[in-house]
Design a protein around this motif. Sequence first.
Motif, PDB file in Angstrom:
ATOM      1  N   THR A  37       0.847  -1.194   0.000  1.00 50.04           N
ATOM      2  CA  THR A  37       0.000   0.000   0.000  1.00 50.04           C
ATOM      3  C   THR A  37       0.883   1.245   0.000  1.00 50.04           C
ATOM      4  OG1 THR A  37      -1.769  -1.145   1.187  1.00 50.04           O
ATOM      5  CG2 THR A  37      -1.743   1.263   1.314  1.00 50.04           C
ATOM      6  N   PRO A  38       0.552   2.272  -0.815  1.00 47.57           N
ATOM      7  CA  PRO A  38       1.380   3.480  -0.872  1.00 47.57           C
ATOM      8  C   PRO A  38       1.625   4.088   0.507  1.00 47.57           C
ATOM      9  CG  PRO A  38      -0.255   3.525  -2.613  1.00 47.57           C
ATOM     10  CD  PRO A  38      -0.593   2.341  -1.743  1.00 47.57           C
ATOM     11  N   ALA A  39       2.828   4.593   0.719  1.00 50.19           N
ATOM     12  CA  ALA A  39       3.198   5.212   1.994  1.00 50.19           C
ATOM     13  C   ALA A  39       4.152   6.373   1.736  1.00 50.19           C
ATOM     14  CB  ALA A  39       3.857   4.184   2.916  1.00 50.19           C
ATOM     15  N   ILE A  40       4.004   7.427   2.537  1.00 49.39           N
ATOM     16  CA  ILE A  40       4.868   8.613   2.414  1.00 49.39           C
ATOM     17  C   ILE A  40       5.463   8.917   3.784  1.00 49.39           C
ATOM     18  CG2 ILE A  40       4.988  11.069   1.864  1.00 49.39           C
ATOM     19  CD1 ILE A  40       2.630  10.664  -0.041  1.00 49.39           C
ATOM     20  N   HIS A  41       6.787   8.881   3.882  1.00 44.66           N
ATOM     21  CA  HIS A  41       7.497   9.268   5.097  1.00 44.66           C
ATOM     22  C   HIS A  41       7.826  10.755   4.989  1.00 44.66           C
ATOM     23  CE1 HIS A  41      10.836   9.502   8.022  1.00 44.66           C
ATOM     24  NE2 HIS A  41      10.195   8.510   8.629  1.00 44.66           N
ATOM     25  N   TYR A  42       7.746  11.472   6.127  1.00 47.77           N
ATOM     26  CA  TYR A  42       7.929  12.931   6.067  1.00 47.77           C
ATOM     27  C   TYR A  42       9.274  13.325   5.461  1.00 47.77           C
ATOM     28  CZ  TYR A  42      11.373  13.651   9.797  1.00 47.77           C
ATOM     29  OH  TYR A  42      12.538  13.679  10.526  1.00 47.77           O
ATOM     30  N   GLY A  43      10.321  12.529   5.724  1.00 45.75           N
ATOM     31  CA  GLY A  43      11.633  12.855   5.168  1.00 45.75           C
ATOM     32  C   GLY A  43      11.639  12.814   3.654  1.00 45.75           C
ATOM     33  N   GLN A  44      10.807  11.962   3.079  1.00 43.96           N
ATOM     34  CA  GLN A  44      10.729  11.860   1.621  1.00 43.96           C
ATOM     35  C   GLN A  44      10.079  13.088   1.004  1.00 43.96           C
ATOM     36  OE1 GLN A  44       8.541   8.194   1.392  1.00 43.96           O
ATOM     37  NE2 GLN A  44      10.382   6.917   1.402  1.00 43.96           N
ATOM     38  N   VAL A  45       9.224  13.777   1.769  1.00 42.35           N
ATOM     39  CA  VAL A  45       8.634  15.020   1.269  1.00 42.35           C
ATOM     40  C   VAL A  45       9.739  16.047   1.016  1.00 42.35           C
ATOM     41  CG1 VAL A  45       7.002  16.901   1.751  1.00 42.35           C
ATOM     42  CG2 VAL A  45       6.455  14.562   2.440  1.00 42.35           C
ATOM     43  N   HIS A  46      10.745  16.037   1.898  1.00 47.28           N
ATOM     44  CA  HIS A  46      11.877  16.955   1.736  1.00 47.28           C
ATOM     45  C   HIS A  46      12.779  16.547   0.566  1.00 47.28           C
ATOM     46  CE1 HIS A  46      11.058  19.282   5.278  1.00 47.28           C
ATOM     47  NE2 HIS A  46      11.202  18.259   6.101  1.00 47.28           N
ATOM     48  N   THR A  47      12.992  15.245   0.392  1.00 45.27           N
ATOM     49  CA  THR A  47      14.051  14.790  -0.521  1.00 45.27           C
ATOM     50  C   THR A  47      13.571  14.231  -1.849  1.00 45.27           C
ATOM     51  OG1 THR A  47      14.026  12.574   0.485  1.00 45.27           O
ATOM     52  CG2 THR A  47      15.539  14.207   1.443  1.00 45.27           C
ATOM     53  N   HIS A  48      12.334  13.743  -1.911  1.00 45.04           N
ATOM     54  CA  HIS A  48      11.928  12.979  -3.089  1.00 45.04           C
ATOM     55  C   HIS A  48      10.773  13.593  -3.876  1.00 45.04           C
ATOM     56  CE1 HIS A  48      11.359   9.399  -5.577  1.00 45.04           C
ATOM     57  NE2 HIS A  48      10.067   9.445  -5.289  1.00 45.04           N
ATOM     58  N   TYR A  49       9.810  14.191  -3.183  1.00 40.92           N
ATOM     59  CA  TYR A  49       8.580  14.606  -3.857  1.00 40.92           C
ATOM     60  C   TYR A  49       8.602  16.076  -4.253  1.00 40.92           C
ATOM     61  CZ  TYR A  49       6.752  10.144  -2.255  1.00 40.92           C
ATOM     62  OH  TYR A  49       6.570   8.802  -2.035  1.00 40.92           O
ATOM     63  N   GLY A  50       7.896  16.361  -5.340  1.00 41.88           N
ATOM     64  CA  GLY A  50       7.737  17.724  -5.815  1.00 41.88           C
ATOM     65  C   GLY A  50       6.373  18.269  -5.451  1.00 41.88           C
ATOM     66  N   VAL A  51       5.794  19.083  -6.350  1.00 42.60           N
ATOM     67  CA  VAL A  51       4.515  19.725  -6.079  1.00 42.60           C
ATOM     68  C   VAL A  51       3.409  18.689  -5.921  1.00 42.60           C
ATOM     69  CG1 VAL A  51       2.806  21.373  -6.979  1.00 42.60           C
ATOM     70  CG2 VAL A  51       5.238  21.798  -7.311  1.00 42.60           C
ATOM     71  N   TRP A  52       3.474  17.616  -6.664  1.00 45.03           N
ATOM     72  CA  TRP A  52       2.474  16.553  -6.542  1.00 45.03           C
ATOM     73  C   TRP A  52       3.108  15.205  -6.842  1.00 45.03           C
ATOM     74  CZ3 TRP A  52       2.846  19.601 -10.866  1.00 45.03           C
ATOM     75  CH2 TRP A  52       2.982  18.945 -12.086  1.00 45.03           C
ATOM     76  N   ALA A 100      -2.804   6.910   0.902  1.00 45.12           N
ATOM     77  CA  ALA A 100      -1.396   6.673   1.220  1.00 45.12           C
ATOM     78  C   ALA A 100      -1.185   6.836   2.719  1.00 45.12           C
ATOM     79  CB  ALA A 100      -0.498   7.640   0.458  1.00 45.12           C
ATOM     80  N   ALA A 101      -0.504   5.880   3.338  1.00 45.85           N
ATOM     81  CA  ALA A 101      -0.155   5.978   4.752  1.00 45.85           C
ATOM     82  C   ALA A 101       0.886   7.088   4.936  1.00 45.85           C
ATOM     83  CB  ALA A 101       0.395   4.649   5.242  1.00 45.85           C
ATOM     84  N   VAL A 102       0.766   7.833   6.047  1.00 47.88           N
ATOM     85  CA  VAL A 102       1.632   8.993   6.280  1.00 47.88           C
ATOM     86  C   VAL A 102       2.272   8.888   7.658  1.00 47.88           C
ATOM     87  CG1 VAL A 102       1.698  11.509   6.512  1.00 47.88           C
ATOM     88  CG2 VAL A 102       0.257  10.454   4.757  1.00 47.88           C
ATOM     89  N   SER A 103       3.559   9.196   7.728  1.00 43.31           N
ATOM     90  CA  SER A 103       4.309   9.077   8.981  1.00 43.31           C
ATOM     91  C   SER A 103       4.056  10.260   9.904  1.00 43.31           C
ATOM     92  CB  SER A 103       5.808   9.005   8.682  1.00 43.31           C
ATOM     93  OG  SER A 103       6.294  10.279   8.307  1.00 43.31           O
ATOM     94  N   GLY A 104       4.531  10.125  11.146  1.00 50.66           N
ATOM     95  CA  GLY A 104       4.570  11.252  12.053  1.00 50.66           C
ATOM     96  C   GLY A 104       5.521  12.308  11.523  1.00 50.66           C
ATOM     97  N   ASP A 105       5.507  13.509  12.151  1.00 50.55           N
ATOM     98  CA  ASP A 105       6.262  14.674  11.674  1.00 50.55           C
ATOM     99  C   ASP A 105       5.783  15.109  10.290  1.00 50.55           C
ATOM    100  OD1 ASP A 105       7.836  15.243  13.891  1.00 50.55           O
ATOM    101  OD2 ASP A 105       9.328  13.750  13.332  1.00 50.55           O
ATOM    102  N   ALA A 106       4.565  14.700   9.961  1.00 55.39           N
ATOM    103  CA  ALA A 106       3.893  15.172   8.759  1.00 55.39           C
ATOM    104  C   ALA A 106       2.428  15.392   9.111  1.00 55.39           C
ATOM    105  CB  ALA A 106       4.026  14.178   7.615  1.00 55.39           C
ATOM    106  N   HIS A 107       1.774  16.314   8.402  1.00 57.03           N
ATOM    107  CA  HIS A 107       0.343  16.523   8.556  1.00 57.03           C
ATOM    108  C   HIS A 107      -0.340  16.260   7.224  1.00 57.03           C
ATOM    109  CE1 HIS A 107       1.300  18.254  12.414  1.00 57.03           C
ATOM    110  NE2 HIS A 107       0.018  18.462  12.665  1.00 57.03           N
ATOM    111  N   ILE A 108      -1.559  15.781   7.309  1.00 55.43           N
ATOM    112  CA  ILE A 108      -2.394  15.570   6.123  1.00 55.43           C
ATOM    113  C   ILE A 108      -3.428  16.684   6.097  1.00 55.43           C
ATOM    114  CG2 ILE A 108      -3.932  13.955   4.948  1.00 55.43           C
ATOM    115  CD1 ILE A 108      -2.698  11.785   6.924  1.00 55.43           C
ATOM    116  N   PHE A 109      -3.585  17.334   4.938  1.00 56.49           N
ATOM    117  CA  PHE A 109      -4.565  18.409   4.792  1.00 56.49           C
ATOM    118  C   PHE A 109      -5.626  17.970   3.791  1.00 56.49           C
ATOM    119  CE2 PHE A 109      -5.550  22.778   2.901  1.00 56.49           C
ATOM    120  CZ  PHE A 109      -6.394  23.137   3.945  1.00 56.49           C
ATOM    121  N   HIS A 110      -6.811  17.621   4.306  1.00 56.10           N
ATOM    122  CA  HIS A 110      -7.948  17.316   3.452  1.00 56.10           C
ATOM    123  C   HIS A 110      -8.768  18.591   3.276  1.00 56.10           C
ATOM    124  CE1 HIS A 110      -7.153  13.054   4.866  1.00 56.10           C
ATOM    125  NE2 HIS A 110      -7.162  12.943   3.550  1.00 56.10           N
ATOM    126  N   HIS A 111      -9.144  18.903   2.063  1.00 58.19           N
ATOM    127  CA  HIS A 111      -9.679  20.229   1.752  1.00 58.19           C
ATOM    128  C   HIS A 111     -10.647  20.150   0.576  1.00 58.19           C
ATOM    129  CE1 HIS A 111      -7.047  20.171  -1.766  1.00 58.19           C
ATOM    130  NE2 HIS A 111      -6.199  19.546  -0.954  1.00 58.19           N
TER     131      HIS A 111
END
Length: 394
Positions: A37-52, A100-111
């Motif tokens: 199942t897709p998962a996103i670790h907060y550190g990957q937001v800094h190093t791997h992912y872009g705008v989407w 996608a599962a999300v780690s701690g040190d990250a927030h999910i914004f549903h909008h």
Amino acid sequence: MIPTSANTPAPHPHLGEVGIFTRGAGLQKSDLRSVGTPAIHYGQVHTHYGVWATETKSFVDERMAARFKQAQPGALVIATTSEDDAAVGKATAWLGAEPAAVSGDAHIFHHTLDPKFVSYFFQTADFQRQKQAHLTGAKVRRISADGLSRIRIPLPPLEIQLAIVEVLDTFRSLEAELEAELEARRRQYAHHRDTMVLDSAVQVPLHELGKFSRGRRFTKADVVETGIPSIHYGEIYTDYGVAAQSTTSHVRSELRPSLRYANTNDVIIAGVGETVEDVGKAVAWLGVEPVAYHDDCFAFTHDLNPKFVAYAMQTEDFHRQKDKYVSRAKVKRLSADGLGKILIPAPPRDEQDRIVDVLDSFDALVNDLSVGLPAELAARRKQYEYYRDKLLTF
């Protein structure tokens, strides 16, 4: 409950008025897998992912996925901690087909907004300015859900949001094309550099071509605006290319008797680094006056073309040989004795000069920020940032 069109928000509502923030939890690095199942670790937001993102770098076991906080398709995943203020709040819009599962040190914004529009807003100078008032922490900086909720966002109609996203997507696409071309040119440059250097002559141990001298210690507290030109080992990684004629820093003049100096045409080599690959990065000193260098550096004094030596120390063959001489402690180190055992070619001086002339042209094309592809890419990025901030300011 997320507000809807029945409760129309103001033109510049707080983020908390147009969505809800949920803190990620439960997901650890040890839970990440290569499939599932897709998962996103907060550190990957800094190093791997872009705008989407439509696909994740990592996954979790499908049987465990329900245990974790999850971002639904269209939600933002926001990294809420960093040692760098500018990095706090970096976001990516999750546009995958499933949660996608999300780690701690990250927030999910549903909008209720266009997800890419919101993610682009999180890049703007306006977001950075507003965010600053809500950061907490000393060494590790944080922003809470409450702080994020208080940030205001411009809110044009959905069709305007989509039009803005289309313009910014076009800028990003052009930038990506240039990045891909630049990366291809850099691979081409590395191939030509290695081939030209290694095919130029029989290889000789560095200790037969010159001598190594270790620098003398100075600290960050010794750095001043004007004084003795100096090179710290860390600056070789961050501030210098193949060669330098001036320094980016100076140290206090009263330290002069206690320092060690590299002279014109010496090659200054970083003797420590965080990774094995980093250690041994070199810069040819071409300045007209001696330069003080740090005790985690070595100066190599020789009779070769100094830039030829620096180019030789970039080659894959140099890194391959160096690997066996680097100590594997937490901080990686390379000694003068180890450096001296590494072989490099030593062709006649006129051949060294010819190779340097060719490689200088390649190097400028792929690394010089004032010319070639890097300059074009830098200009495109500035243009993109300008229009992004303009389009997202009402």
